[in-house]
Design an enzyme around this catalytic site. Structure first.
Site, mmCIF file in Angstrom:
data_model
loop_
_atom_site.group_PDB
_atom_site.id
_atom_site.type_symbol
_atom_site.label_atom_id
_atom_site.label_comp_id
_atom_site.label_asym_id
_atom_site.label_seq_id
_atom_site.Cartn_x
_atom_site.Cartn_y
_atom_site.Cartn_z
ATOM 1 N N HIS A 167 -0.818 7.074 8.031
ATOM 2 C CA HIS A 167 -1.590 6.850 6.737
ATOM 3 C C HIS A 167 -2.708 7.587 6.755
ATOM 4 O O HIS A 167 -3.458 7.572 7.671
ATOM 5 C CB HIS A 167 -1.746 5.384 6.818
ATOM 6 N N GLU A 219 1.943 10.383 -0.104
ATOM 7 C CA GLU A 219 0.451 9.797 -0.879
ATOM 8 C C GLU A 219 -0.756 10.505 -0.804
ATOM 9 O O GLU A 219 -1.465 10.767 0.014
ATOM 10 C CB GLU A 219 0.186 8.430 0.439
ATOM 11 N N GLY A 238 -5.336 3.666 -3.927
ATOM 12 C CA GLY A 238 -6.585 2.503 -4.191
ATOM 13 C C GLY A 238 -7.653 2.854 -5.179
ATOM 14 O O GLY A 238 -8.593 2.172 -5.473
ATOM 15 N N LYS A 247 -2.165 -3.413 4.506
ATOM 16 C CA LYS A 247 -3.493 -3.007 4.973
ATOM 17 C C LYS A 247 -4.156 -4.059 5.743
ATOM 18 O O LYS A 247 -3.514 -5.035 6.353
ATOM 19 C CB LYS A 247 -4.422 -2.290 4.119
ATOM 20 N N SER A 273 -1.459 4.160 -5.763
ATOM 21 C CA SER A 273 -1.898 3.393 -7.174
ATOM 22 C C SER A 273 -0.503 3.031 -7.733
ATOM 23 O O SER A 273 -0.469 3.201 -9.152
ATOM 24 C CB SER A 273 -2.833 3.956 -7.810
ATOM 25 N N GLU A 277 -5.753 6.669 5.738
ATOM 26 C CA GLU A 277 -6.827 5.966 6.294
ATOM 27 C C GLU A 277 -6.727 5.906 7.739
ATOM 28 O O GLU A 277 -7.918 5.863 8.494
ATOM 29 C CB GLU A 277 -6.910 4.370 5.571
ATOM 30 N N ASN A 300 2.586 -2.221 1.804
ATOM 31 C CA ASN A 300 1.559 -1.703 3.005
ATOM 32 C C ASN A 300 0.327 -2.635 2.557
ATOM 33 O O ASN A 300 -0.509 -2.427 1.697
ATOM 34 C CB ASN A 300 1.089 -0.370 2.865
HETATM 35 P P1 PGA Z 1 -2.354 1.635 -3.037
HETATM 36 O O1 PGA Z 1 -2.202 1.867 -1.800
HETATM 37 O O2 PGA Z 1 -1.021 1.185 -3.736
HETATM 38 O O3 PGA Z 1 -3.242 0.528 -3.087
HETATM 39 O O4 PGA Z 1 -2.918 2.693 -3.861
HETATM 40 C C1 PGA Z 1 -0.902 2.570 -1.386
HETATM 41 C C2 PGA Z 1 -0.960 2.904 0.270
HETATM 42 O O5 PGA Z 1 -2.319 3.271 0.700
HETATM 43 O O6 PGA Z 1 -0.158 2.969 0.825
#
Ligand code: PGA
Length: 256
Positions: free
Chosen positions: A97, A169, A175, A11, A214, A99, A9
């Site tokens: 997601h 997640e 992140g 982003k 992460s 976000e 992903n």
């Molecule tokens: P990350 O993001 O691996 O940077 O923690 C995962 C995601 O949001 O899908």
């Protein structure tokens, strides 16, 4: 059937030039893996999808999107429909997601409509669920996951669920550089497996349950080895080809 799905992903990162280079690098290296056992997906920004598809279409990589709108067309300024994504050769669409839930106020009912639009177009969904730190601390993690799954998957049949991949997640792990612990991953994935086996007696055991938050080249060997973890949704590490490829390598080694 692939043992693992490894999905990136991206982003809102990379210019199209950089994005195409990253995708080419990943595709070139993945194509060198003889007898690839994992499904590899990259989900770049909308603007990159078709250019990247053209670069990787002869490779073993699939291309996906990070969002869609549930209406087919019309006066919805700034939105992108599933039909449009299908026309640029997207095969997977991420929905729900955290976000999007947080910054764009996406509700479980919006997500349910998106999933139905994706199913109508015969594409695959990657549905994200996960609890916040506050919810984990106050002990409501599994109530939150249940509500998200119940509502996002309302009226989804046993046949339809086969085209949906779940990504667990935990919001607090995204992140941050700190993934959920192995016990936390195991507990959540075991819980999801039994949820799906109850809800979908035939298809439930085969639904892909990805972990995200992460996940990187260092912790992938331990996390992907957890029973009921069927792959990963990767943010930061998906933008660094060596890291993403190392996670793929781990998945290949764990595939028997
Ligand atoms: P990350 O993001 O691996 O940077 O923690 C995962 C995601 O949001 O899908």
């Amino acid at each position: 059937m692939n043992k693992f799905i490894i999905a990136g992903n991206w982003k809102m990162n990379t210019t199209i030039t950089d994005g195409v280079e990253i995708a080419k690098n990943i595709a070139l290296n993945v194509d060198q893996i003889a007898n690839l056992k994992s499904k590899i997906i990259i989900c770049p920004p909308f603007t990159h999808i078709y250019s990247i598809f053209k670069e990787v279409c002869k490779s073993k990589i699939s291309v996906g999107a990070q969002n869609c709108y549930f209406e087919q067309k019309g006066a919805f300024t700034g939105e992108i429909s599933v039909d449009m994504l299908k026309a640029v050769e997207c095969q997977y669409i991420i929905v729900g997601h955290s976000e999007r839930r947080l910054y764009f106020k996406e509700s479980n009912s919006d997500i349910n409509k998106k999933i139905k639009a994706i199913l109508t177009n015969k594409l695959n969904t990657i549905l994200c669920i996960g609890e916040t730190l506050e919810q984990r601390k106050n002990g409501t993690t599994f109530d939150v996951l249940k509500k998200q799954l119940d509502e996002c998957l309302a009226d989804i049949s046993e046949e339809e669920i086969k085209n949906i991949v779940i990504a667990y997640e935990p919001v607090w792990a995204i992140g941050t550089g700190v993934s959920a612990s192995i016990n936390e991953v195991k507990e959540a994935h075991d819980w999801m497996r039994s949820y799906f086996e109850k809800k979908y007696p035939n298809a439930g055991k085969d639904i892909y349950l990805l972990y995200g938050g992460s996940l990187n080249d260092k912790n992938a060997p331990e996390i992907l080895a957890v029973e009921n973890v069927n792959g990963g949704l990767i943010g930061g590490a998906a933008l660094v080809p060596e890291k993403f490829l190392s996670i793929i390598d781990t998945a290949e080694k764990l595939s028997v």
